[in-house]
Structure formats: C-alpha cells, structure tokens
Design a protein around this motif. Structure first.
Motif, PDB file in Angstrom:
ATOM      1  N   ARG A  14       0.871  -1.171   0.000  1.00 35.50           N
ATOM      2  CA  ARG A  14       0.000   0.000   0.000  1.00 35.50           C
ATOM      3  C   ARG A  14       0.907   1.220   0.000  1.00 35.50           C
ATOM      4  O   ARG A  14       1.851   1.297   0.787  1.00 35.50           O
ATOM      5  CB  ARG A  14      -0.903   0.025   1.227  1.00 35.50           C
ATOM      6  N   ILE A  15       0.621   2.173  -0.905  1.00 32.07           N
ATOM      7  CA  ILE A  15       1.442   3.367  -1.033  1.00 32.07           C
ATOM      8  C   ILE A  15       0.593   4.568  -0.647  1.00 32.07           C
ATOM      9  O   ILE A  15      -0.513   4.752  -1.159  1.00 32.07           O
ATOM     10  CB  ILE A  15       1.971   3.505  -2.478  1.00 32.07           C
ATOM     11  N   ARG A  16       1.109   5.374   0.271  1.00 36.10           N
ATOM     12  CA  ARG A  16       0.413   6.569   0.728  1.00 36.10           C
ATOM     13  C   ARG A  16       1.435   7.688   0.842  1.00 36.10           C
ATOM     14  O   ARG A  16       2.519   7.470   1.390  1.00 36.10           O
ATOM     15  CB  ARG A  16      -0.254   6.306   2.074  1.00 36.10           C
ATOM     16  N   GLY A  17       1.101   8.849   0.323  1.00 35.67           N
ATOM     17  CA  GLY A  17       2.013   9.983   0.438  1.00 35.67           C
ATOM     18  C   GLY A  17       3.354   9.721  -0.217  1.00 35.67           C
ATOM     19  O   GLY A  17       4.386  10.090   0.323  1.00 35.67           O
ATOM     20  N   LEU A  18       3.354   9.041  -1.346  1.00 30.61           N
ATOM     21  CA  LEU A  18       4.564   8.716  -2.107  1.00 30.61           C
ATOM     22  C   LEU A  18       5.550   7.827  -1.354  1.00 30.61           C
ATOM     23  O   LEU A  18       6.720   7.774  -1.676  1.00 30.61           O
ATOM     24  CB  LEU A  18       5.265  10.003  -2.578  1.00 30.61           C
ATOM     25  N   GLY A  19       5.043   7.115  -0.360  1.00 23.92           N
ATOM     26  CA  GLY A  19       5.897   6.186   0.367  1.00 23.92           C
ATOM     27  C   GLY A  19       5.176   4.879   0.628  1.00 23.92           C
ATOM     28  O   GLY A  19       3.948   4.790   0.513  1.00 23.92           O
ATOM     29  N   ILE A  20       5.916   3.870   0.983  1.00 22.65           N
ATOM     30  CA  ILE A  20       5.328   2.571   1.296  1.00 22.65           C
ATOM     31  C   ILE A  20       4.726   2.661   2.689  1.00 22.65           C
ATOM     32  O   ILE A  20       5.420   2.949   3.670  1.00 22.65           O
ATOM     33  CB  ILE A  20       6.390   1.462   1.214  1.00 22.65           C
ATOM     34  N   ASP A  21       3.415   2.422   2.762  1.00 26.06           N
ATOM     35  CA  ASP A  21       2.668   2.527   4.013  1.00 26.06           C
ATOM     36  C   ASP A  21       2.473   1.164   4.674  1.00 26.06           C
ATOM     37  O   ASP A  21       2.421   1.072   5.894  1.00 26.06           O
ATOM     38  CB  ASP A  21       1.318   3.191   3.725  1.00 26.06           C
ATOM     39  N   ALA A  22       2.334   0.123   3.862  1.00 27.41           N
ATOM     40  CA  ALA A  22       2.149  -1.226   4.407  1.00 27.41           C
ATOM     41  C   ALA A  22       2.577  -2.250   3.364  1.00 27.41           C
ATOM     42  O   ALA A  22       2.470  -2.003   2.161  1.00 27.41           O
ATOM     43  CB  ALA A  22       0.683  -1.457   4.783  1.00 27.41           C
ATOM     44  N   THR A  23       3.078  -3.376   3.839  1.00 24.69           N
ATOM     45  CA  THR A  23       3.440  -4.480   2.951  1.00 24.69           C
ATOM     46  C   THR A  23       2.918  -5.782   3.538  1.00 24.69           C
ATOM     47  O   THR A  23       2.680  -5.884   4.748  1.00 24.69           O
ATOM     48  CB  THR A  23       4.967  -4.616   2.763  1.00 24.69           C
ATOM     49  N   CYS A  24       2.769  -6.761   2.678  1.00 25.24           N
ATOM     50  CA  CYS A  24       2.401  -8.100   3.120  1.00 25.24           C
ATOM     51  C   CYS A  24       3.124  -9.112   2.246  1.00 25.24           C
ATOM     52  O   CYS A  24       3.167  -8.964   1.028  1.00 25.24           O
ATOM     53  CB  CYS A  24       0.893  -8.299   3.029  1.00 25.24           C
ATOM     54  N   ASP A  25       3.670 -10.105   2.876  1.00 18.02           N
ATOM     55  CA  ASP A  25       4.391 -11.213   2.259  1.00 18.02           C
ATOM     56  C   ASP A  25       5.698 -10.712   1.651  1.00 18.02           C
ATOM     57  O   ASP A  25       6.315  -9.829   2.222  1.00 18.02           O
ATOM     58  CB  ASP A  25       3.531 -11.984   1.271  1.00 18.02           C
ATOM     59  N   GLY A  26       6.161 -11.311   0.574  1.00 25.62           N
ATOM     60  CA  GLY A  26       7.495 -10.993   0.073  1.00 25.62           C
ATOM     61  C   GLY A  26       8.564 -11.576   0.982  1.00 25.62           C
ATOM     62  O   GLY A  26       9.676 -11.070   1.065  1.00 25.62           O
ATOM     63  N   LEU A  27       8.217 -12.665   1.663  1.00 20.45           N
ATOM     64  CA  LEU A  27       9.100 -13.257   2.671  1.00 20.45           C
ATOM     65  C   LEU A  27      10.027 -14.331   2.125  1.00 20.45           C
ATOM     66  O   LEU A  27      10.789 -14.921   2.872  1.00 20.45           O
ATOM     67  CB  LEU A  27       8.252 -13.859   3.801  1.00 20.45           C
ATOM     68  N   GLY A  28       9.941 -14.596   0.829  1.00 19.63           N
ATOM     69  CA  GLY A  28      10.783 -15.640   0.256  1.00 19.63           C
ATOM     70  C   GLY A  28      10.067 -16.979   0.243  1.00 19.63           C
ATOM     71  O   GLY A  28       9.067 -17.183   0.920  1.00 19.63           O
ATOM     72  N   TRP A  29      10.598 -17.903  -0.537  1.00 21.74           N
ATOM     73  CA  TRP A  29       9.928 -19.182  -0.763  1.00 21.74           C
ATOM     74  C   TRP A  29       9.750 -20.022   0.492  1.00 21.74           C
ATOM     75  O   TRP A  29       8.787 -20.759   0.629  1.00 21.74           O
ATOM     76  CB  TRP A  29      10.669 -19.993  -1.824  1.00 21.74           C
ATOM     77  N   LEU A  30      10.641 -19.901   1.440  1.00 21.38           N
ATOM     78  CA  LEU A  30      10.562 -20.746   2.626  1.00 21.38           C
ATOM     79  C   LEU A  30       9.458 -20.312   3.577  1.00 21.38           C
ATOM     80  O   LEU A  30       8.779 -21.146   4.179  1.00 21.38           O
ATOM     81  CB  LEU A  30      11.912 -20.750   3.350  1.00 21.38           C
ATOM     82  N   LEU A  31       9.240 -19.012   3.703  1.00 18.35           N
ATOM     83  CA  LEU A  31       8.271 -18.493   4.670  1.00 18.35           C
ATOM     84  C   LEU A  31       6.984 -17.965   4.054  1.00 18.35           C
ATOM     85  O   LEU A  31       6.007 -17.764   4.754  1.00 18.35           O
ATOM     86  CB  LEU A  31       8.912 -17.369   5.491  1.00 18.35           C
TER      87      LEU A  31
END
Length: 172
Positions: A14-31
């Motif tokens: 989620r991008i708010r105010g030209l910055g990353i406000d929240a992320t989910c996952d992107g933890l790599g294949w193992l996690l």
C-alpha cells in the motif's frame, strides 16, 4: 494506491504519500510468497511426487513435469518456479490438480492483497510480475477482489515492467 507482484516471489504494497505505508508477504519461498511462480511450481512438483508414490490421484502434471525434466520415472524431481507454466498448461486442459493449484495461487495473492487494503486509501492497483502479467486466470480474480473491497470503479492496471514505478518511489 496499491501494487501486487507475483513473479518468482510475491508481495502486496500500500502506497500513501509517495511512500510505502504497508506491505504483506514478500518473505521468500521458505516463509511465504503465496501465489508466486515458485509457490505454483513447488505445488506442481509436490502434486507430481504425490501422484507418483500413490498419495494422490494421477494428474496430467506428471507427464508434463517428467517430460520437462527428461525423466523416465523414479528420479528426484526437485522444486523450482520453472514448473509454474506447466500448472497453467495442465489447468487449461481441465486437470483437476492443476486447476486447484492455479485457484490456490489466486486465493493466496488475494489474501496477501487484502492484508494491505484500506478503504481510506484510494488509488489504483498495479498488477505486476510474470505471473500476474501473463496469467489472467490469476490476475482477474485478484483484480475482482480488489474491486469488491475498494468499489466497482476501482482501477486495476496490469504492467509488464514494475521498474519505472519502483524507481519513482526510490527517488522520492
């Protein structure tokens, strides 16, 4: 706005105010990386292994994976995202296991995206990565889930290259 990526890995932002406000996952294949090319490929190979040793029903995936590897049975199959396209090929023929894998990927990505959605943050959803850019069977349900939360007029934009948007965020 929002971005969801599914290539070798997967994440939502989620991008708010030209910055990353929240992320989910992107933890790599193992996690994590639910719904990514690796995730799909790994499930494809797991399904084949289970079919070969009798734990699961026969699937068209078995022939596709073994042919891709040049194997005449009883060899270690390994796991890798390179098998993701085989799931889409078999799903297109109606193979039950392959259809379940593809639907599972769409569900995993939808769940990842739902974690970062905020009705107070309007904006488009950018769908990128090799899976979302090339596979409407996954991109369409993810876009539909986005619209169901954000409103029917919410925009979902597929892109084949997310580098320009990432560069703009990095520069700011």
């Amino acid at each position: 706005g929002y971005a969801i990526v599914s290539g070798t890995g997967a994440c939502a932002v989620r991008i708010r105010g030209l910055g990353i406000d929240a992320t989910c996952d992107g933890l790599g294949w193992l996690l994590g990386d639910g719904g990514s090319g690796f995730w799909i490929g790994q499930r494809t190979v797991r399904s084949v292994a289970a079919a070969l040793d009798g734990r699961a029903p026969t699937t068209r995936l078995t022939d596709l994976v073994l042919a891709d590897l040049g194997i005449v049975l009883e060899t270690d199959l390994g796991t890798h995202g390179r098998f993701a396209p085989l799931a889409f090929e078999a799903a297109a023929t109606g193979d039950v296991e392959a259809v379940a894998i593809v639907r599972g990927a769409a569900n995993a990505l939808t769940s990842t995206l739902a974690t970062v959605l905020d009705p107070e943050t309007a904006g488009p959803l950018v769908l990128c990565g090799s899976i979302l850019a090339r596979q409407p069977s996954i991109a369409d349900p993810v876009a539909a889930a986005f619209r169901s939360v954000m409103g029917a007029d919410a925009t979902a934009i597929p892109v084949t290259d997310g580098l320009p948007g990432a560069a703009v965020l990095a520069l700011r």
